[in-house]
Design a protein around this motif. Structure first.
Motif, PDB file in Angstrom:
ATOM      1  N   TYR A  12      53.280  43.811  36.767  1.00 45.15           N
ATOM      2  CA  TYR A  12      51.995  44.057  36.113  1.00 45.15           C
ATOM      3  C   TYR A  12      51.319  42.729  35.786  1.00 45.15           C
ATOM      4  O   TYR A  12      51.980  41.772  35.401  1.00 45.15           O
ATOM      5  N   PRO A  13      49.995  42.668  35.917  1.00 43.11           N
ATOM      6  CA  PRO A  13      49.307  41.423  35.569  1.00 43.11           C
ATOM      7  C   PRO A  13      49.386  41.176  34.064  1.00 43.11           C
ATOM      8  O   PRO A  13      49.428  42.117  33.274  1.00 43.11           O
ATOM      9  N   THR A  14      49.425  39.913  33.674  1.00 46.93           N
ATOM     10  CA  THR A  14      49.564  39.575  32.263  1.00 46.93           C
ATOM     11  C   THR A  14      48.224  39.408  31.571  1.00 46.93           C
ATOM     12  O   THR A  14      48.151  39.479  30.364  1.00 46.93           O
ATOM     13  N   GLY A  15      47.161  39.163  32.287  1.00 48.46           N
ATOM     14  CA  GLY A  15      45.852  38.962  31.673  1.00 48.46           C
ATOM     15  C   GLY A  15      44.797  39.786  32.383  1.00 48.46           C
ATOM     16  O   GLY A  15      45.094  40.521  33.318  1.00 48.46           O
ATOM     17  N   PRO A  16      43.568  39.656  31.917  1.00 46.64           N
ATOM     18  CA  PRO A  16      42.504  40.409  32.573  1.00 46.64           C
ATOM     19  C   PRO A  16      42.284  39.910  33.992  1.00 46.64           C
ATOM     20  O   PRO A  16      42.408  38.727  34.281  1.00 46.64           O
ATOM     21  N   ALA A  17      41.964  40.832  34.865  1.00 48.69           N
ATOM     22  CA  ALA A  17      41.735  40.474  36.265  1.00 48.69           C
ATOM     23  C   ALA A  17      40.432  39.693  36.392  1.00 48.69           C
ATOM     24  O   ALA A  17      39.456  39.998  35.709  1.00 48.69           O
ATOM     25  N   PRO A  18      40.409  38.675  37.237  1.00 48.41           N
ATOM     26  CA  PRO A  18      39.163  37.944  37.433  1.00 48.41           C
ATOM     27  C   PRO A  18      38.118  38.832  38.102  1.00 48.41           C
ATOM     28  O   PRO A  18      38.445  39.792  38.788  1.00 48.41           O
ATOM     29  N   LEU A  19      36.867  38.502  37.867  1.00 53.47           N
ATOM     30  CA  LEU A  19      35.768  39.275  38.440  1.00 53.47           C
ATOM     31  C   LEU A  19      35.462  38.817  39.855  1.00 53.47           C
ATOM     32  O   LEU A  19      35.641  37.650  40.190  1.00 53.47           O
ATOM     33  N   SER A  20      34.969  39.731  40.673  1.00 57.05           N
ATOM     34  CA  SER A  20      34.510  39.362  42.013  1.00 57.05           C
ATOM     35  C   SER A  20      33.202  38.591  41.873  1.00 57.05           C
ATOM     36  O   SER A  20      32.555  38.606  40.822  1.00 57.05           O
ATOM     37  N   ALA A  21      32.791  37.935  42.941  1.00 55.42           N
ATOM     38  CA  ALA A  21      31.550  37.148  42.904  1.00 55.42           C
ATOM     39  C   ALA A  21      30.342  38.035  42.597  1.00 55.42           C
ATOM     40  O   ALA A  21      29.460  37.646  41.834  1.00 55.42           O
ATOM     41  N   GLY A  22      30.300  39.212  43.147  1.00 60.08           N
ATOM     42  CA  GLY A  22      29.193  40.136  42.871  1.00 60.08           C
ATOM     43  C   GLY A  22      29.178  40.592  41.420  1.00 60.08           C
ATOM     44  O   GLY A  22      28.124  40.685  40.798  1.00 60.08           O
ATOM     45  N   ASP A  23      30.374  40.890  40.884  1.00 59.24           N
ATOM     46  CA  ASP A  23      30.465  41.294  39.484  1.00 59.24           C
ATOM     47  C   ASP A  23      30.087  40.141  38.557  1.00 59.24           C
ATOM     48  O   ASP A  23      29.480  40.359  37.513  1.00 59.24           O
ATOM     49  N   GLU A  24      30.464  38.930  38.929  1.00 59.09           N
ATOM     50  CA  GLU A  24      30.078  37.766  38.124  1.00 59.09           C
ATOM     51  C   GLU A  24      28.567  37.649  38.025  1.00 59.09           C
ATOM     52  O   GLU A  24      28.020  37.439  36.944  1.00 59.09           O
ATOM     53  N   ARG A  25      27.887  37.786  39.151  1.00 57.46           N
ATOM     54  CA  ARG A  25      26.419  37.695  39.143  1.00 57.46           C
ATOM     55  C   ARG A  25      25.803  38.822  38.320  1.00 57.46           C
ATOM     56  O   ARG A  25      24.862  38.605  37.566  1.00 57.46           O
TER      57      ARG A  25
END
Length: 130
Positions: A12-25
């Motif tokens: 399981y991931p330990t932190g929040p998942a990074p955002l995709s480039a589209g989600d970042e924008r």
């Protein structure tokens, strides 16, 4: 207490998942435009603060845009209060009109820059949050 090292248990991931480039924008744009939601009661800083607190930890890009929008909204609130006081001597009325136009135009410019994946710096902004 120290942070555990090594892989997370059961994969399981330990932190929040990074955002995709589209989600970042998208979230960068939301950081700017969310200030319109509560601006009519002089609380335009709530939207960028919420975006910074919720999505800022997942993306440095979103955090930079949210911090910039938050600083601008705090600055505009201060300028509006000063202009409101100056309205009693009539100079504040044109200042409030100019401030409203500046707020509308620059907020839309910031949202458009975030949507293009570019950085944006608001003019006349006091940097309270870094």
């Amino acid at each position: 207490m120290s942070e555990p090292t090594g892989p997370a248990p059961y994969g399981y991931p330990t932190g929040p998942a990074p955002l995709s480039a589209g989600d970042e924008r998208t979230w960068g744009m939301v950081a700017h435009l969310s200030s319109f939601v509560a601006a009519y009661v002089a609380l335009g800083l709530i939207g960028p603060a919420v975006v910074m607190a919720t999505m800022g930890q997942r993306s440095a890009f979103v955090r930079r845009h949210a911090v910039e929008a938050l600083n601008f909204n705090i600055s505009v609130l201060i300028y509006a209060l000063v202009s409101g006081v100056l309205a009693f001597v009539l100079i504040g009325i044109p200042l409030l009109v100019a401030l409203a136009v500046l707020y509308l135009v620059t907020t839309i410019q910031g949202a458009m820059a975030a949507n293009r994946g570019e950085e944006y710096r608001y003019p006349l902004t006091i940097r309270f949050v870094s």
